[in-house]
Design a protein around this motif. Structure first.
Motif, mmCIF file in Angstrom:
data_model
loop_
_atom_site.group_PDB
_atom_site.id
_atom_site.type_symbol
_atom_site.label_atom_id
_atom_site.label_comp_id
_atom_site.label_asym_id
_atom_site.label_seq_id
_atom_site.Cartn_x
_atom_site.Cartn_y
_atom_site.Cartn_z
ATOM 1 N N PHE A 1 -50.473 -61.137 -70.841
ATOM 2 C CA PHE A 1 -49.039 -61.028 -70.579
ATOM 3 C C PHE A 1 -48.734 -60.585 -69.149
ATOM 4 C CE2 PHE A 1 -48.551 -61.067 -75.231
ATOM 5 C CZ PHE A 1 -47.603 -62.084 -75.313
ATOM 6 N N CYS A 2 -49.632 -59.839 -68.543
ATOM 7 C CA CYS A 2 -49.406 -59.398 -67.165
ATOM 8 C C CYS A 2 -49.744 -60.474 -66.136
ATOM 9 C CB CYS A 2 -50.201 -58.131 -66.878
ATOM 10 S SG CYS A 2 -49.536 -56.676 -67.710
ATOM 11 N N LEU A 3 -50.592 -61.435 -66.511
ATOM 12 C CA LEU A 3 -50.987 -62.464 -65.549
ATOM 13 C C LEU A 3 -50.398 -63.838 -65.838
ATOM 14 C CD1 LEU A 3 -54.738 -61.518 -64.933
ATOM 15 C CD2 LEU A 3 -52.721 -60.937 -63.554
ATOM 16 N N THR A 4 -49.704 -63.981 -66.968
ATOM 17 C CA THR A 4 -49.102 -65.270 -67.282
ATOM 18 C C THR A 4 -47.895 -65.512 -66.373
ATOM 19 O OG1 THR A 4 -48.380 -66.674 -69.106
ATOM 20 C CG2 THR A 4 -47.505 -64.472 -69.074
ATOM 21 N N ASP A 5 -47.565 -66.759 -66.191
ATOM 22 C CA ASP A 5 -46.420 -67.153 -65.378
ATOM 23 C C ASP A 5 -45.168 -66.488 -65.951
ATOM 24 O OD1 ASP A 5 -44.355 -68.444 -64.035
ATOM 25 O OD2 ASP A 5 -45.253 -70.430 -64.235
ATOM 26 N N GLY B 1 -54.725 -50.757 -64.809
ATOM 27 C CA GLY B 1 -53.368 -51.065 -64.345
ATOM 28 C C GLY B 1 -53.320 -51.437 -62.878
ATOM 29 N N ILE B 2 -54.064 -50.711 -62.048
ATOM 30 C CA ILE B 2 -54.123 -51.025 -60.624
ATOM 31 C C ILE B 2 -54.757 -52.394 -60.417
ATOM 32 C CG2 ILE B 2 -55.212 -50.374 -58.430
ATOM 33 C CD1 ILE B 2 -54.837 -47.408 -59.358
ATOM 34 N N THR B 3 -55.822 -52.672 -61.143
ATOM 35 C CA THR B 3 -56.497 -53.973 -61.038
ATOM 36 C C THR B 3 -55.564 -55.111 -61.428
ATOM 37 O OG1 THR B 3 -58.633 -52.929 -61.488
ATOM 38 C CG2 THR B 3 -58.484 -55.320 -61.825
ATOM 39 N N ILE B 4 -54.823 -54.926 -62.507
ATOM 40 C CA ILE B 4 -53.869 -55.958 -62.938
ATOM 41 C C ILE B 4 -52.823 -56.203 -61.850
ATOM 42 C CG2 ILE B 4 -51.966 -56.439 -64.556
ATOM 43 C CD1 ILE B 4 -54.676 -57.035 -65.772
ATOM 44 N N GLU B 5 -52.325 -55.146 -61.242
ATOM 45 C CA GLU B 5 -51.322 -55.304 -60.182
ATOM 46 C C GLU B 5 -51.898 -56.071 -59.000
ATOM 47 O OE1 GLU B 5 -48.014 -54.615 -60.300
ATOM 48 O OE2 GLU B 5 -48.457 -54.149 -62.394
ATOM 49 N N ILE B 6 -53.122 -55.780 -58.634
ATOM 50 C CA ILE B 6 -53.780 -56.510 -57.534
ATOM 51 C C ILE B 6 -53.955 -57.979 -57.918
ATOM 52 C CG2 ILE B 6 -55.940 -56.750 -56.239
ATOM 53 C CD1 ILE B 6 -56.129 -53.623 -56.407
ATOM 54 N N LEU B 7 -54.396 -58.224 -59.152
ATOM 55 C CA LEU B 7 -54.586 -59.605 -59.610
ATOM 56 C C LEU B 7 -53.258 -60.368 -59.671
ATOM 57 C CD1 LEU B 7 -57.273 -59.110 -62.402
ATOM 58 C CD2 LEU B 7 -57.586 -60.116 -60.119
ATOM 59 N N GLN B 8 -52.169 -59.678 -60.003
ATOM 60 C CA GLN B 8 -50.870 -60.346 -60.015
ATOM 61 C C GLN B 8 -50.535 -60.896 -58.637
ATOM 62 O OE1 GLN B 8 -48.106 -57.438 -61.593
ATOM 63 N NE2 GLN B 8 -48.260 -58.299 -63.646
ATOM 64 N N SER B 9 -50.825 -60.130 -57.607
ATOM 65 C CA SER B 9 -50.557 -60.608 -56.240
ATOM 66 C C SER B 9 -51.505 -61.714 -55.828
ATOM 67 C CB SER B 9 -50.692 -59.447 -55.249
ATOM 68 O OG SER B 9 -49.541 -58.669 -55.252
ATOM 69 N N ALA B 10 -52.761 -61.582 -56.248
ATOM 70 C CA ALA B 10 -53.784 -62.528 -55.788
ATOM 71 C C ALA B 10 -53.813 -63.828 -56.579
ATOM 72 C CB ALA B 10 -55.160 -61.869 -55.859
ATOM 73 N N LEU B 11 -53.522 -63.778 -57.869
ATOM 74 C CA LEU B 11 -53.732 -64.950 -58.726
ATOM 75 C C LEU B 11 -52.461 -65.639 -59.205
ATOM 76 C CD1 LEU B 11 -56.606 -63.578 -61.017
ATOM 77 C CD2 LEU B 11 -56.805 -64.932 -58.914
ATOM 78 N N THR B 12 -51.314 -65.010 -59.044
ATOM 79 C CA THR B 12 -50.088 -65.623 -59.560
ATOM 80 C C THR B 12 -49.097 -65.870 -58.429
ATOM 81 O OG1 THR B 12 -48.901 -63.551 -60.008
ATOM 82 C CG2 THR B 12 -50.378 -64.357 -61.737
ATOM 83 N N VAL B 13 -48.207 -66.823 -58.664
ATOM 84 C CA VAL B 13 -47.162 -67.089 -57.676
ATOM 85 C C VAL B 13 -45.808 -66.566 -58.146
ATOM 86 C CG1 VAL B 13 -48.325 -69.076 -56.640
ATOM 87 C CG2 VAL B 13 -46.813 -69.414 -58.587
ATOM 88 N N THR B 14 -45.694 -66.231 -59.427
ATOM 89 C CA THR B 14 -44.411 -65.765 -59.954
ATOM 90 C C THR B 14 -44.374 -64.251 -60.153
ATOM 91 O OG1 THR B 14 -45.139 -66.105 -62.235
ATOM 92 C CG2 THR B 14 -43.978 -67.945 -61.156
ATOM 93 N N ARG B 15 -45.439 -63.578 -59.754
ATOM 94 C CA ARG B 15 -45.507 -62.123 -59.916
ATOM 95 C C ARG B 15 -45.975 -61.480 -58.626
ATOM 96 N NH1 ARG B 15 -45.581 -60.068 -65.249
ATOM 97 N NH2 ARG B 15 -45.436 -61.714 -66.771
ATOM 98 N N ALA B 16 -45.620 -60.220 -58.481
ATOM 99 C CA ALA B 16 -46.048 -59.457 -57.307
ATOM 100 C C ALA B 16 -46.467 -58.071 -57.770
ATOM 101 C CB ALA B 16 -44.909 -59.354 -56.302
ATOM 102 N N SER B 17 -47.352 -57.463 -57.010
ATOM 103 C CA SER B 17 -47.766 -56.104 -57.365
ATOM 104 C C SER B 17 -46.614 -55.146 -57.053
ATOM 105 C CB SER B 17 -49.033 -55.713 -56.623
ATOM 106 O OG SER B 17 -48.842 -55.811 -55.239
ATOM 107 N N ASP B 18 -46.559 -54.061 -57.820
ATOM 108 C CA ASP B 18 -45.454 -53.121 -57.699
ATOM 109 C C ASP B 18 -45.982 -51.713 -57.980
ATOM 110 O OD1 ASP B 18 -43.083 -51.691 -57.836
ATOM 111 O OD2 ASP B 18 -42.152 -52.987 -59.330
ATOM 112 N N VAL B 19 -45.796 -50.823 -57.037
ATOM 113 C CA VAL B 19 -46.267 -49.445 -57.189
ATOM 114 C C VAL B 19 -45.576 -48.760 -58.364
ATOM 115 C CG1 VAL B 19 -46.346 -47.181 -56.059
ATOM 116 C CG2 VAL B 19 -46.858 -49.235 -54.754
ATOM 117 N N THR B 20 -44.321 -49.088 -58.613
ATOM 118 C CA THR B 20 -43.625 -48.441 -59.734
ATOM 119 C C THR B 20 -44.187 -48.905 -61.077
ATOM 120 O OG1 THR B 20 -41.831 -50.071 -59.645
ATOM 121 C CG2 THR B 20 -41.506 -48.015 -58.435
#
Length: 127
Positions: A20-24, A82-101
């Motif tokens: 769910f965190c990495l899906t479009d 959680g940190i890894t997922i946020e990094i992967l969101q920036s690196a692997l997806t185009v519809t998601r971005a990492s967010d410190v909050t």
């Protein structure tokens, strides 16, 4: 409950969260509710941390001193996950971005899970 089942459950929970965190994000229905994203992150990591606490408590044989190791390992694992997922969101997806909050919401969910597990120790020990 056998520790193998608890491990399978924790892995399934981790997989669901990862999906769910990495899906479009355009495939996820929009909900018009303030801060729903942070609430979801909190809930995901609350459940993630609880599921790993259950496994690690069994794995470490359930001694009181080892309970705190289970809480600490699960908390640290949740934060790094959680940190890894946020990094992967920036690196692997185009519809998601990492967010410190999001990371903060994840960590808060993990903290509440640990204190809940401590508070419900007797009930958790029966699992």
């Amino acid at each position: 409950m056998p520790k193998q089942l608890l491990l399978i459950w924790a892995i399934i929970c981790s997989g669901i969260i990862t999906y769910f965190c990495l899906t479009d994000s355009s495939n996820i229905p929009a909900v018009n509710f303030p801060s729903i994203d942070k609430i979801v992150h909190f809930c995901f990591h609350f459940g993630f941390t609880i599921s790993w606490i259950l496994f690690f408590k069994k794995e470490l044989k359930g001694k009181d001193a080892d309970d705190y190791k289970a809480y600490l390992i699960s908390f640290i694992f949740s934060v790094f996950f959680g940190i890894t997922i946020e990094i992967l969101q920036s690196a692997l997806t185009v519809t998601r971005a990492s967010d410190v909050t999001d990371v903060l919401a994840n960590a808060l969910g993990a903290v509440v899970a640990v204190f809940s597990a401590i508070g419900f120790k007797k009930q958790i020990d029966k699992i």
